[in-house]
Design a protein around this motif. Structure first.
Motif, PDB file in Angstrom:
ATOM      1  N   ILE A 192       0.832  -1.196   0.000  1.00 46.18           N
ATOM      2  CA  ILE A 192       0.000   0.000   0.000  1.00 46.18           C
ATOM      3  C   ILE A 192       0.869   1.249   0.000  1.00 46.18           C
ATOM      4  O   ILE A 192       0.609   2.214  -0.741  1.00 46.18           O
ATOM      5  N   SER A 193       1.909   1.247   0.796  1.00 45.97           N
ATOM      6  CA  SER A 193       2.821   2.389   0.827  1.00 45.97           C
ATOM      7  C   SER A 193       3.469   2.611  -0.535  1.00 45.97           C
ATOM      8  O   SER A 193       3.607   3.760  -0.992  1.00 45.97           O
ATOM      9  N   ALA A 194       3.855   1.529  -1.194  1.00 41.52           N
ATOM     10  CA  ALA A 194       4.479   1.643  -2.516  1.00 41.52           C
ATOM     11  C   ALA A 194       3.500   2.192  -3.543  1.00 41.52           C
ATOM     12  O   ALA A 194       3.863   3.031  -4.387  1.00 41.52           O
ATOM     13  N   ALA A 195       2.255   1.731  -3.482  1.00 38.46           N
ATOM     14  CA  ALA A 195       1.239   2.225  -4.420  1.00 38.46           C
ATOM     15  C   ALA A 195       0.952   3.705  -4.196  1.00 38.46           C
ATOM     16  O   ALA A 195       0.751   4.466  -5.145  1.00 38.46           O
ATOM     17  N   SER A 196       0.938   4.110  -2.937  1.00 42.04           N
ATOM     18  CA  SER A 196       0.721   5.519  -2.617  1.00 42.04           C
ATOM     19  C   SER A 196       1.851   6.385  -3.155  1.00 42.04           C
ATOM     20  O   SER A 196       1.614   7.449  -3.747  1.00 42.04           O
ATOM     21  N   LEU A 197       3.075   5.948  -2.959  1.00 40.95           N
ATOM     22  CA  LEU A 197       4.222   6.707  -3.451  1.00 40.95           C
ATOM     23  C   LEU A 197       4.200   6.794  -4.973  1.00 40.95           C
ATOM     24  O   LEU A 197       4.471   7.866  -5.549  1.00 40.95           O
ATOM     25  N   ALA A 198       3.868   5.700  -5.637  1.00 39.87           N
ATOM     26  CA  ALA A 198       3.807   5.699  -7.099  1.00 39.87           C
ATOM     27  C   ALA A 198       2.749   6.677  -7.603  1.00 39.87           C
ATOM     28  O   ALA A 198       2.962   7.394  -8.594  1.00 39.87           O
ATOM     29  N   ALA A 199       1.615   6.742  -6.919  1.00 38.16           N
ATOM     30  CA  ALA A 199       0.548   7.655  -7.327  1.00 38.16           C
ATOM     31  C   ALA A 199       0.958   9.106  -7.119  1.00 38.16           C
ATOM     32  O   ALA A 199       0.697   9.966  -7.962  1.00 38.16           O
ATOM     33  N   ARG A 200       1.598   9.389  -5.983  1.00 33.36           N
ATOM     34  CA  ARG A 200       2.048  10.767  -5.736  1.00 33.36           C
ATOM     35  C   ARG A 200       3.104  11.182  -6.755  1.00 33.36           C
ATOM     36  O   ARG A 200       3.133  12.326  -7.208  1.00 33.36           O
ATOM     37  N   SER A 201       3.960  10.251  -7.115  1.00 31.36           N
ATOM     38  CA  SER A 201       4.964  10.530  -8.134  1.00 31.36           C
ATOM     39  C   SER A 201       4.301  10.796  -9.480  1.00 31.36           C
ATOM     40  O   SER A 201       4.696  11.720 -10.212  1.00 31.36           O
ATOM     41  N   ALA A 202       3.279  10.011  -9.811  1.00 29.19           N
ATOM     42  CA  ALA A 202       2.553  10.217 -11.074  1.00 29.19           C
ATOM     43  C   ALA A 202       1.853  11.567 -11.087  1.00 29.19           C
ATOM     44  O   ALA A 202       1.822  12.256 -12.118  1.00 29.19           O
ATOM     45  N   CYS A 203       1.276  11.957  -9.951  1.00 31.71           N
ATOM     46  CA  CYS A 203       0.629  13.272  -9.866  1.00 31.71           C
ATOM     47  C   CYS A 203       1.655  14.383 -10.043  1.00 31.71           C
ATOM     48  O   CYS A 203       1.371  15.407 -10.684  1.00 31.71           O
ATOM     49  N   PHE A 204       2.843  14.200  -9.483  1.00 29.61           N
ATOM     50  CA  PHE A 204       3.903  15.186  -9.651  1.00 29.61           C
ATOM     51  C   PHE A 204       4.296  15.309 -11.116  1.00 29.61           C
ATOM     52  O   PHE A 204       4.422  16.425 -11.655  1.00 29.61           O
ATOM     53  N   ARG A 205       4.476  14.173 -11.792  1.00 31.67           N
ATOM     54  CA  ARG A 205       4.846  14.221 -13.211  1.00 31.67           C
ATOM     55  C   ARG A 205       3.753  14.887 -14.029  1.00 31.67           C
ATOM     56  O   ARG A 205       4.034  15.675 -14.946  1.00 31.67           O
ATOM     57  N   LEU A 206       2.505  14.589 -13.692  1.00 26.80           N
ATOM     58  CA  LEU A 206       1.399  15.214 -14.403  1.00 26.80           C
ATOM     59  C   LEU A 206       1.426  16.726 -14.214  1.00 26.80           C
ATOM     60  O   LEU A 206       1.180  17.494 -15.152  1.00 26.80           O
ATOM     61  N   SER A 207       1.761  17.163 -13.006  1.00 25.79           N
ATOM     62  CA  SER A 207       1.793  18.599 -12.732  1.00 25.79           C
ATOM     63  C   SER A 207       2.891  19.312 -13.509  1.00 25.79           C
ATOM     64  O   SER A 207       2.843  20.536 -13.679  1.00 25.79           O
ATOM     65  N   GLN A 208       3.894  18.555 -13.968  1.00 24.72           N
ATOM     66  CA  GLN A 208       4.985  19.136 -14.747  1.00 24.72           C
ATOM     67  C   GLN A 208       4.724  19.082 -16.250  1.00 24.72           C
ATOM     68  O   GLN A 208       5.568  19.515 -17.043  1.00 24.72           O
ATOM     69  N   THR A 209       3.582  18.557 -16.647  1.00 25.07           N
ATOM     70  CA  THR A 209       3.241  18.414 -18.056  1.00 25.07           C
ATOM     71  C   THR A 209       2.427  19.606 -18.518  1.00 25.07           C
ATOM     72  O   THR A 209       1.498  20.048 -17.843  1.00 25.07           O
ATOM     73  N   ASP A 210       2.759  20.130 -19.677  1.00 27.03           N
ATOM     74  CA  ASP A 210       2.023  21.253 -20.253  1.00 27.03           C
ATOM     75  C   ASP A 210       0.636  20.762 -20.689  1.00 27.03           C
ATOM     76  O   ASP A 210       0.545  19.855 -21.529  1.00 27.03           O
ATOM     77  N   PRO A 211      -0.448  21.335 -20.137  1.00 27.87           N
ATOM     78  CA  PRO A 211      -1.788  20.898 -20.560  1.00 27.87           C
ATOM     79  C   PRO A 211      -2.038  21.065 -22.051  1.00 27.87           C
ATOM     80  O   PRO A 211      -2.924  20.395 -22.610  1.00 27.87           O
ATOM     81  N   ALA A 212      -1.259  21.954 -22.689  1.00 23.00           N
ATOM     82  CA  ALA A 212      -1.414  22.122 -24.139  1.00 23.00           C
ATOM     83  C   ALA A 212      -0.952  20.884 -24.908  1.00 23.00           C
ATOM     84  O   ALA A 212      -1.377  20.672 -26.051  1.00 23.00           O
ATOM     85  N   ASP A 213      -0.113  20.066 -24.284  1.00 19.96           N
ATOM     86  CA  ASP A 213       0.283  18.790 -24.885  1.00 19.96           C
ATOM     87  C   ASP A 213      -0.803  17.781 -24.541  1.00 19.96           C
ATOM     88  O   ASP A 213      -0.661  16.933 -23.657  1.00 19.96           O
ATOM     89  N   THR A 214      -1.902  17.876 -25.234  1.00 19.61           N
ATOM     90  CA  THR A 214      -3.112  17.137 -24.850  1.00 19.61           C
ATOM     91  C   THR A 214      -2.929  15.629 -24.915  1.00 19.61           C
ATOM     92  O   THR A 214      -3.498  14.903 -24.095  1.00 19.61           O
ATOM     93  N   GLU A 215      -2.131  15.146 -25.848  1.00 22.26           N
ATOM     94  CA  GLU A 215      -1.928  13.699 -25.942  1.00 22.26           C
ATOM     95  C   GLU A 215      -1.186  13.172 -24.728  1.00 22.26           C
ATOM     96  O   GLU A 215      -1.576  12.157 -24.137  1.00 22.26           O
ATOM     97  N   ALA A 216      -0.102  13.837 -24.337  1.00 20.90           N
ATOM     98  CA  ALA A 216       0.666  13.401 -23.174  1.00 20.90           C
ATOM     99  C   ALA A 216      -0.155  13.532 -21.901  1.00 20.90           C
ATOM    100  O   ALA A 216      -0.126  12.658 -21.025  1.00 20.90           O
ATOM    101  N   TRP A 217      -0.900  14.623 -21.801  1.00 18.98           N
ATOM    102  CA  TRP A 217      -1.732  14.849 -20.611  1.00 18.98           C
ATOM    103  C   TRP A 217      -2.769  13.748 -20.472  1.00 18.98           C
ATOM    104  O   TRP A 217      -2.913  13.127 -19.413  1.00 18.98           O
ATOM    105  N   ASP A 218      -3.507  13.489 -21.549  1.00 20.68           N
ATOM    106  CA  ASP A 218      -4.571  12.488 -21.500  1.00 20.68           C
ATOM    107  C   ASP A 218      -3.998  11.106 -21.220  1.00 20.68           C
ATOM    108  O   ASP A 218      -4.574  10.335 -20.440  1.00 20.68           O
ATOM    109  N   ALA A 219      -2.858  10.792 -21.807  1.00 24.76           N
ATOM    110  CA  ALA A 219      -2.246   9.467 -21.593  1.00 24.76           C
ATOM    111  C   ALA A 219      -1.866   9.286 -20.131  1.00 24.76           C
ATOM    112  O   ALA A 219      -2.073   8.208 -19.556  1.00 24.76           O
ATOM    113  N   GLN A 220      -1.317  10.320 -19.512  1.00 24.44           N
ATOM    114  CA  GLN A 220      -0.929  10.208 -18.101  1.00 24.44           C
ATOM    115  C   GLN A 220      -2.140  10.065 -17.191  1.00 24.44           C
ATOM    116  O   GLN A 220      -2.118   9.294 -16.229  1.00 24.44           O
TER     117      GLN A 220
END
Length: 202
Positions: free
Chosen positions: A38-66
């Motif tokens: 559970i701890s590992a899954a939580s960390l992976a999700a927080r990391s994914a949210c961080f990466r998403l926050s660094q993605t330009d929303p104008a790059d709609t394909e990358a945003w939607d895929a993430q």
């Protein structure tokens, strides 16, 4: 779910239960938040949210895929704006044509399901986790549980709405900005306030 259990009681049940802590968590039963998986899954999700926050929303394909990689399921024509934060992501299910505005927080220890055509205002919070209320030792030792949140079709939340664990909202419901939804809401109503109360039918 009551607070009558002791930590020893829960450990005995957990040891005899073939299910993982993750499976117990998603089922809404007591689980240990410190479980390594559970701890590992939580960390992976927080990391994914961080990466998403660094993605330009104008790059709609990358945003939607993430977004689709992070969440359990996402329907067609569904849009999630920046600032999304989740516990795990995999227990979140969005229907078709759903819109989630900025800075949504979805704590998905249990499933969070949004039906087709939902419109969610900025700063929304969906909170499925629960903690022992009266058994302070049990809470301090890391045992938690949860309850799912379900929204029907065509639900509209104003900004800053909070939905608490175990709540089901019917179809065609409008919830006013800043409301805290602590109990189920039937279909075709307007609800406002803290706690949210039905003020009229729609």
């Amino acid at each position: 779910m009551t607070d009558s259990h002791t930590e020893d009681d829960l450990r005995t049940v957990a040891d005899a239960d073939p299910r993982t802590m993750w499976e117990r968590m998603v089922a809404g039963e007591y689980y240990l938040s410190t479980d390594p998986a559970i701890s590992a899954a939580s960390l992976a999700a927080r990391s994914a949210c961080f990466r998403l926050s660094q993605t330009d929303p104008a790059d709609t394909e990358a945003w939607d895929a993430q977004v689709r990689d992070l969440l359990g399921s996402v329907g067609t024509a569904t849009e999630v704006w920046q600032g999304l934060r989740v516990d795990y992501g995999t227990n979140i299910h969005l229907g078709d044509d759903v819109f989630i505005n900025v800075d949504a927080t979805i704590l998905d220890v249990c499933p969070v399901t949004l039906g087709d055509h939902c419109r969610i205002g900025p700063g929304a919070k969906f909170l499925t986790p629960l903690h022992p209320l009266e058994n302070h030792e049990l809470r301090a030792s890391g045992w938690e549980y949860g309850a799912p949140i379900t929204l029907g079709r065509n639900v509209w939340f104003g900004g800053g709405v909070t939905v608490c664990a175990g709540v089901t909202v019917g179809d065609n419901v409008v919830v006013g900005a800043g409301s805290v939804v602590t109990r189920d809401l039937p279909s075709d109503v307007l609800a406002v306030g803290t706690p949210a109360q039905v003020v009229r039918e729609l």
